[in-house]
Design an enzyme around this catalytic site. Structure first.
Site, mmCIF file in Angstrom:
data_model
loop_
_atom_site.group_PDB
_atom_site.id
_atom_site.type_symbol
_atom_site.label_atom_id
_atom_site.label_comp_id
_atom_site.label_asym_id
_atom_site.label_seq_id
_atom_site.Cartn_x
_atom_site.Cartn_y
_atom_site.Cartn_z
ATOM 1 N N CYS A 113 0.822 -1.226 0.000
ATOM 2 C CA CYS A 113 0.000 0.000 0.000
ATOM 3 C C CYS A 113 0.850 1.267 0.000
ATOM 4 C CB CYS A 113 -0.918 0.019 1.219
ATOM 5 S SG CYS A 113 -1.985 -1.411 1.283
ATOM 6 N N HIS A 257 -3.766 6.837 1.274
ATOM 7 C CA HIS A 257 -4.062 5.533 0.696
ATOM 8 C C HIS A 257 -5.503 5.197 1.079
ATOM 9 C CE1 HIS A 257 -4.316 1.345 -0.028
ATOM 10 N NE2 HIS A 257 -4.220 1.012 1.246
ATOM 11 N N ASN A 287 -10.178 -0.611 -2.101
ATOM 12 C CA ASN A 287 -8.764 -0.414 -1.753
ATOM 13 C C ASN A 287 -7.918 -1.021 -2.873
ATOM 14 O OD1 ASN A 287 -6.170 -0.920 -0.753
ATOM 15 N ND2 ASN A 287 -6.864 -1.238 1.348
#
Ligand code: UT7
Length: 330
Positions: A113, A257, A287
């Site tokens: 991430c 993020h 995500n």
């Protein structure tokens, strides 16, 4: 003084929209649970046969076009992904070939991430030192093929989606660009969010037994990740603010993020800033790991949310654990 600024942005998501109701036909979940716990309404999944580099190509083409550059102008490719097309070689090499770049360097960054912000820090160093003028930085992921879409994987698979974002990072002598980057990791938590196989310590690296036991799926201890995320995000944002002698009030946009809307809301609460200051598009894409920040940057630019001179903070947290932030004067 030479600085690195973002001269072009682009993003691409696959066409197939997967709603929460679609997932509820595959596993014991509901639209209500997913919306309430994550803020996600839909995400994009690739069709069979589409890999990470396939998503990166249109995103990179857009970024080059926006920067008014061609493949011949780029000095280095940095490709951030946790889901490379193959274990070897890296997706950066595949992108070099697919887009017909000259024989420039192609570097994969595997920091999940946080990969995009780590990649930005690398591009920044090369540009500040005068080594390169233009770096293509991509964040791209195909998560859907690594998700257990049965009841057993529901805590992970409802969150993630596929997509790609890209930026061109260019040299400038103007008073703008990346002001600082801040990188962190804490590997004792590596197994809180990980894929166990294929693994170099196993021979073969993945067996049919591993697959039967589901060891190849992405696994996450969601509560543990959540607890660390809501601490590290604000901490790392404040680190970037303090390093540049700024105040929270000086920040025009925070691009985190896109992990979970509840995490974003908690970050806004802890920083005592309005939720609108913290960009969110998780409702539409879920995500997308290393792709989430460059997708959000591209959308923010397209929507006019970022203007020249704005102070923009990028911040990421995820598997590793690894986290990072960057302060950019746009
Ligand atoms: O990008 C990398 C970083 N990743 C993150 O930042 C993710 C961080 N973690 C999270 O976002 C959250 O922990 C999740 C969204 C993954 C889970 O939310 P939660 O509020 O922490 O739920 P939980 O794991 O505590 O589970 C609550 C309940 C459990 O049932 P019981 O034990 O209370 O009966 C789960 O079995 O929800 C159940 N559950 C589900 N129910 C319906 C877990 N997943 C689902 C699901 N649908 N998909």
């Amino acid at each position: 003084m030479t600085r690195a600024y973002i001269s072009g942005t682009g993003f691409y998501v696959p066409e197939k929209v997967v709603t929460n109701d679609d997932l509820a036909t595959l596993m014991d979940t509901s639209d209500e649970w997913i919306r309430e716990r994550t803020g996600i309404q839909s995400r994009r999944f690739v069709e069979d046969g589409v890999g990470t580099t396939d998503l990166a190509v249109p995103a990179a083409e857009q970024a080059l076009k926006a920067a008014a550059l061609t493949v011949k102008d780029i000095d280095l490719i940095i490709f951030a992904t946790s889901t490379p097309d193959y274990m070897a070689p890296g997706s950066g090499c595949l992108l070099q070939d697919r887009m017909g770049f000259p024989e420039i360097g192609a570097l994969d960054v595997r920091v999940q991430c946080s990969g995009f912000v780590y990649g930005l820090s690398i591009a920044d160093q090369y540009i500040r030192t005068g080594t390169f003028r233009h770096v293509l930085l991509v964040g791209a992921e195909v998560q859907s093929t690594g998700m257990d879409l049965s009841d057993a994987g529901r805590d992970v698979s409802v969150i993630f989606g596929d997509g790609a974002g890209a930026v061109v990072v260019s040299a400038t002598e103007e008073d703008r660009g990346v002001l600082s980057t801040h990188l962190h990791s804490e590997g004792k938590y590596a197994r809180e969010l990980w894929s166990e196989v294929p693994a170099s310590g196993r021979n073969p690296r993945i067996s049919s037994k591993d697959v039967e036991e589901g060891r190849h799926w992405l696994k996450m201890n969601g509560r543990e990740v959540f607890i660390h995320a809501v601490t590290r995000f604000p901490e790392c944002i404040m680190e970037a603010i303090a390093a540049n002698n700024l105040q929270v009030e000086d920040v025009d946009l925070i691009i985190p993020h896109q992990a979970n809307l509840r995490i974003t809301m908690e970050v806004a609460r802890r920083l005592k800033v309005p939720l609108e200051l913290v960009y969110s598009n998780i409702d539409r894409y879920g995500n997308t790991t290393a792709a989430s920040i460059p997708i959000a940057i591209a959308e923010s630019v397209n929507e006019g949310r970022i203007q020249k001179g704005n102070h923009v903070v990028l911040v990421a947290f995820g598997s590793g654990f690894a986290w990072a932030s960057a302060m950019i004067k746009w």
